[in-house]
Design a protein around this motif. Structure first.
Motif, PDB file in Angstrom:
ATOM      1  N   ASN A  54      16.166   6.762   8.311  1.00 14.52           N
ATOM      2  CA  ASN A  54      16.936   7.847   7.705  1.00 14.52           C
ATOM      3  C   ASN A  54      16.338   9.179   8.132  1.00 14.52           C
ATOM      4  N   ILE A  55      16.970   9.835   9.102  1.00 15.37           N
ATOM      5  CA  ILE A  55      16.531  11.152   9.544  1.00 15.37           C
ATOM      6  C   ILE A  55      17.141  12.185   8.602  1.00 15.37           C
ATOM      7  N   VAL A  56      16.309  12.808   7.783  1.00 17.78           N
ATOM      8  CA  VAL A  56      16.795  13.734   6.770  1.00 17.78           C
ATOM      9  C   VAL A  56      17.222  15.030   7.428  1.00 17.78           C
ATOM     10  N   LEU A  57      18.435  15.488   7.140  1.00 19.08           N
ATOM     11  CA  LEU A  57      18.927  16.761   7.668  1.00 19.08           C
ATOM     12  C   LEU A  57      18.337  17.890   6.856  1.00 19.08           C
ATOM     13  N   GLU A  58      17.661  18.806   7.536  1.00 21.36           N
ATOM     14  CA  GLU A  58      17.003  19.906   6.842  1.00 21.36           C
ATOM     15  C   GLU A  58      17.996  21.025   6.534  1.00 21.36           C
TER      16      GLU A  58
ATOM     17  N   LEU B 131       0.522  10.880   5.214  1.00 27.82           N
ATOM     18  CA  LEU B 131       1.864  11.284   4.795  1.00 27.82           C
ATOM     19  C   LEU B 131       2.944  10.669   5.673  1.00 27.82           C
ATOM     20  N   CYS B 132       2.626  10.392   6.934  1.00 28.34           N
ATOM     21  CA  CYS B 132       3.626   9.823   7.850  1.00 28.34           C
ATOM     22  C   CYS B 132       4.069   8.425   7.443  1.00 28.34           C
ATOM     23  N   VAL B 133       3.231   7.712   6.705  1.00 26.59           N
ATOM     24  CA  VAL B 133       3.585   6.356   6.276  1.00 26.59           C
ATOM     25  C   VAL B 133       3.931   6.333   4.796  1.00 26.59           C
ATOM     26  N   ASN B 134       4.299   7.504   4.250  1.00 29.00           N
ATOM     27  CA  ASN B 134       4.713   7.571   2.857  1.00 29.00           C
ATOM     28  C   ASN B 134       5.998   6.769   2.653  1.00 29.00           C
ATOM     29  N   GLU B 135       6.129   6.146   1.495  1.00 23.45           N
ATOM     30  CA  GLU B 135       7.318   5.341   1.216  1.00 23.45           C
ATOM     31  C   GLU B 135       8.568   6.203   1.136  1.00 23.45           C
TER      32      GLU B 135
ATOM     33  N   GLU C 167      11.154   8.605   2.536  1.00 12.35           N
ATOM     34  CA  GLU C 167      11.553   8.905   3.918  1.00 12.35           C
ATOM     35  C   GLU C 167      11.561  10.400   4.204  1.00 12.35           C
ATOM     36  N   MET C 168      11.898  11.226   3.201  1.00 17.09           N
ATOM     37  CA  MET C 168      11.892  12.669   3.410  1.00 17.09           C
ATOM     38  C   MET C 168      10.484  13.158   3.732  1.00 17.09           C
TER      39      MET C 168
END
Length: 802
Positions: free
Chosen positions: A334-338, A513-517, A519-520
């Motif tokens: 899920n690529i979050v749209l900023e 933080l990159c492996v945070n559950e 997705e944002m």
């Protein structure tokens, strides 16, 4: 469109003729070969020939002009009875006749001497530019098989203009000779000869031609501009993936390439290309901000062509959302749209309505970008879910009706909620409503940052930091400590603020933080990792690929999708070569499908040929899917189809042998990349290397003139470090009197003496009117002792003493 492209290219090449770089001028001259028929081109070339100082380039311009020049005809035309073969050749060698007059005279010779005379003329000629007019248009004599065979021997000549024109001639009249020489021409030392050979290769093997064209464009930074203009000579639907690779490499930041790409996009409306462009914007807009304007140009081209009839702004917005959904469906990420602009505006806006609103502790966890509803029903949404995914109005209404009893219980069991509006909360709301921070406000904020706070105060503090962005150490430390303590949206804002205020402090937290559950949070951390420490991210990706955790693989996939395709390709191809886990290959294959290019297809085909078993079947399946995305024809009898195509083109060679010779040609070799890396490193650090070499030389060969000292055993030498000062007994919360002696700007502390006569290091987080000699009563907030026994005291002033 062809005419528009010609005008566009002519202006580019004529401007390059004035360049100070010899290589750029050479490329411009060879490129103008395709436009020599234009009167303006010939005029400018004539002027350039007069001012050109380089003999080689001057001869090239002369060759170009010779293609259209018509020498004066002799006054007395020879008759058949007066013509002699040897006399004609002598007059040719003395430059008394041009090639067209020579051919006319040869036609008057006996028929059995026609071919032998022309063959001798071509073989003995060293100034090949004189032969150029024979190709426009070629006469019947020139098209004879024997003459063509003699001309084909000149494909390896040093006159590049002649070779380029000869390739064009042979591609129309004798492809067999050209195919035999094609592997050598594709590796020719001259850039434009290679490019012209690729144009011919496109007619018989589109896949290999496009792969070599892409490599030709990216092989050399100096020739990238000129090589990119060849995109205009191929169908746009075939080269659109190369256009996207150029955009991916940052070409839009180059003024020339930006104009070229905009021209291509505006004149070639294509819905598939617009989708790919939208994928690039969703994945890498923060690194390529210019892509937004280019995508708008593409949307306008679609509108003008009648492909879409919607509002452009609405179309661009909706397609971004659909592409994000496509990436999630295809890759599971899920690529979050900023919405950076909207967030900043709403974060920066004061919230005076909160003064009159009833306190709602559960909503305090949300960011200020969300609108708060004063109705009690708004509390019905659960805090965690509400902070992760905003609910629609209908969902909120349903939730409120389903949990009406729960709301009543919450309201009844918490009658003392207004007590939470303590002095700190009220003060923070007052600060948030102001236009700027006063000195007193900063003091209050620092105290709260040091002492910690509740959920309510943390939310208000975060809003204040987001609005006023103080960059002092207390604010930075509080943001660091709160990265994983705040709710997801609060953590996301804290990450952005810390990266903006002090990027160096966010970098150590990024791997976690990159492996945070959430997705944002993971997506934003990966974006910051790529921006501030790309080498560290690449190393981290390789580490994630070695793990067996799904979360690590998902983070690696998200990161690879946001990298340049050539970087992602290199990482994944190396991993695929060494791994036997088909699950890993299948998991990361969407990277190639979402961002396809011909160089990736070439690498996967080589990897499939080297693999066996289930790994071979999986990579072959990925290769077939990539071919479909690229528009490359896929048939069951692929080899037979290739043979049929090349025979259908009038060429009599074995396809398998021809294909193998093409696969060995690479314009971007791994050895060359390694050499370029070493060369660049040496150029960058040459001074350091010379200094180090000189130092080693001096250390090794400098004569020893030191005075000899008697050897002393190490057992006789003892060094003892001890602190004789007694450590004072201090308690947190008690008051002590100190006198300030001097300020240490590096450690941001004061050297002070106490009533016991000992020295202390005082840290005063609350600023005041302090100077050397100041004496006061201080309250101890924190006390520690260094390893050497030096007391460090954090305190605040209670009263000033005289």
């Amino acid at each position: 469109m062809h005419s528009a492209n010609d005008d566009f290219l002519i202006e580019i090449f004529l401007a390059d003729l004035k360049s100070e770089d010899k290589f750029i001028r050479e490329l411009a001259i060879t490129q103008l070969y395709h436009h020599i028929g234009a009167h303006r081109v010939r005029e400018v070339l004539s002027e350039a020939a007069d001012g050109e100082s380089d003999p080689f380039l001057k001869n090239m311009i002369g060759s170009l002009l010779a293609m259209t020049s018509a020498p004066d005809l002799p006054e007395d035309k020879p008759t058949a009875s007066s013509i002699d073969k040897n006399a004609l050749l002598l007059r040719w060698r003395n430059h008394e006749l041009g090639i067209k007059e020579m051919l006319q005279s040869i036609s008057l010779l006996p028929s059995e001497q026609h071919i032998s005379t022309i063959m001798e003329l071509i073989s003995d000629e060293s100034e090949l530019s004189r032969l150029l007019p024979m190709f426009s248009p070629p006469g019947e004599l020139v098209r004879k098989p024997e003459i063509i065979a003699t001309l084909a021997e000149k494909l390896y000549a040093s006159d590049y203009i002649f070779v380029i024109r000869l390739i064009s001639f042979l591609s129309e009249h004798s492809r067999n000779h050209l195919v035999k020489a094609l592997p050598a021409l594709l590796k020719h030392q001259n850039f434009m000869v290679r490019a012209e050979a690729i144009r011919f290769l496109f007619k018989i093997s589109k896949q290999h031609a496009l792969r070599l064209l892409e490599e030709l464009i990216f092989a050399d930074e100096a020739s990238r501009r000129s090589a990119s203009t060849f995109l205009l000579l191929f169908p746009f639907e075939d080269v659109q993936h190369i256009v996207l690779s150029l955009i991916d490499s940052g070409a839009l930041q180059d003024v020339f390439l930006s104009k070229l790409l905009t021209h291509l996009v505006a004149n070639n409306p294509d819905a598939d290309f617009f989708k790919r462009l939208t994928i690039s914007e969703v994945l890498r807009k923060d690194e390529i901000p210019e892509i937004e304007q280019l995508r708008r140009e593409a949307a306008e081209a679609l509108q003008l062509a009648g492909i879409i009839d919607r509002n452009i702004e609405e179309f661009c917005r909706s397609t971004r959302e659909r592409v994000a959904a496509y990436i999630k469906e295809r890759a599971g990420v899920n690529i979050v749209l900023e919405q950076d602009a909207a967030e900043k505006e709403k974060v920066a806006a004061p919230l005076p309505q909160k003064k009159a609103a009833k306190p709602q502790p559960e909503k305090q966890q949300s960011l200020p970008i969300e609108k708060e509803s004063p109705a009690p029903a708004a509390i019905a949404t659960e805090p965690t879910k509400g902070s992760e995914k905003p609910d629609s109005a209908a969902e909120k209404a349903d939730s409120a009706s389903e949990n009406a009893e729960t709301i009543t219980e919450k309201v009844e069991t918490k009658p003392a909620e207004p007590i939470l509006e303590n002095a700190d909360t009220r003060k923070l709301r007052e600060i948030l409503a102001q236009e700027s921070l006063s000195q007193n406000d900063r003091v209050v904020l620092r105290k709260l940052l040091m002492s910690g706070g509740t959920v309510d105060t943390n939310d208000l503090v975060l809003q204040i930091l987001a609005r006023f962005k103080p960059s002092d150490s207390q604010a930075i430390k509080w943001l660091e400590d709160s990265l994983e303590k705040l709710p997801p949206k609060g953590s996301l804002l804290a990450i952005k603020l810390l990266a903006e205020l002090n990027p160096a402090r966010i970098i150590p937290h990024l791997p976690v933080l990159c492996v945070n559950e959430n997705e944002m949070i993971a997506t934003q951390a990966i974006r910051l990792f790529r921006k501030h420490n790309l080498k560290g991210l690449l190393k981290q990706i390789n580490s994630w690929l070695q793990e067996d955790r799904e979360r690590s693989w998902k983070s690696a996939l998200t990161a690879l999708l946001q990298l340049k395709i050539d970087v992602a390709r290199e990482i994944l191809i190396k991993t695929f070569q060494t791994t036997s886990r088909t699950s890993l290959i299948k998991f990361f294959a969407p990277v190639f499908i979402i961002s396809p290019d011909h160089m990736t297809l070439y690498e996967l085909e080589l990897l499939a040929a080297e693999s066996r078993g289930s790994k071979h079947e999986l990579i072959s399946e990925i290769t077939c899917e990539l071919k479909e995305v690229l528009g490359v024809t896929v048939t069951k009898g692929n080899e037979e189809s290739g043979t049929a195509n090349i025979i259908g083109a009038g060429i009599h060679v074995k396809w398998e042998e021809f294909k193998q010779s093409l696969e060995k040609i690479r314009y971007i070799s791994k050895n060359q990349q390694f050499i370029d890396t070493l060369t660049g490193f040496a150029e960058k650090h040459v001074l350091k290397a010379l200094l180090l070499t000189f130092a080693l030389f001096a250390y090794t060969f400098w004569p020893d003139s030191s005075i000899s000292v008697p050897d002393t055993s190490t057992s006789e030498i003892e060094q003892t470090f001890s602190v004789n000062q007694k450590i004072p007994e201090l308690k947190v919360g008690e008051n002590r009197i100190f006198k300030l002696e001097s300020y240490d700007p590096i450690n941001r502390s004061w050297k002070a003496t106490g009533l016991d006569g000992q020295f202390y290091r005082l840290k005063l987080p609350v600023p005041g009117d302090f100077s050397a000699g100041f004496k006061g009563d201080f309250k101890i907030l924190y006390f520690t002792v260094t390893k050497l026994g030096y007391p460090v005291v954090t305190c605040e002033l209670v009263a000033k003493l005289k």
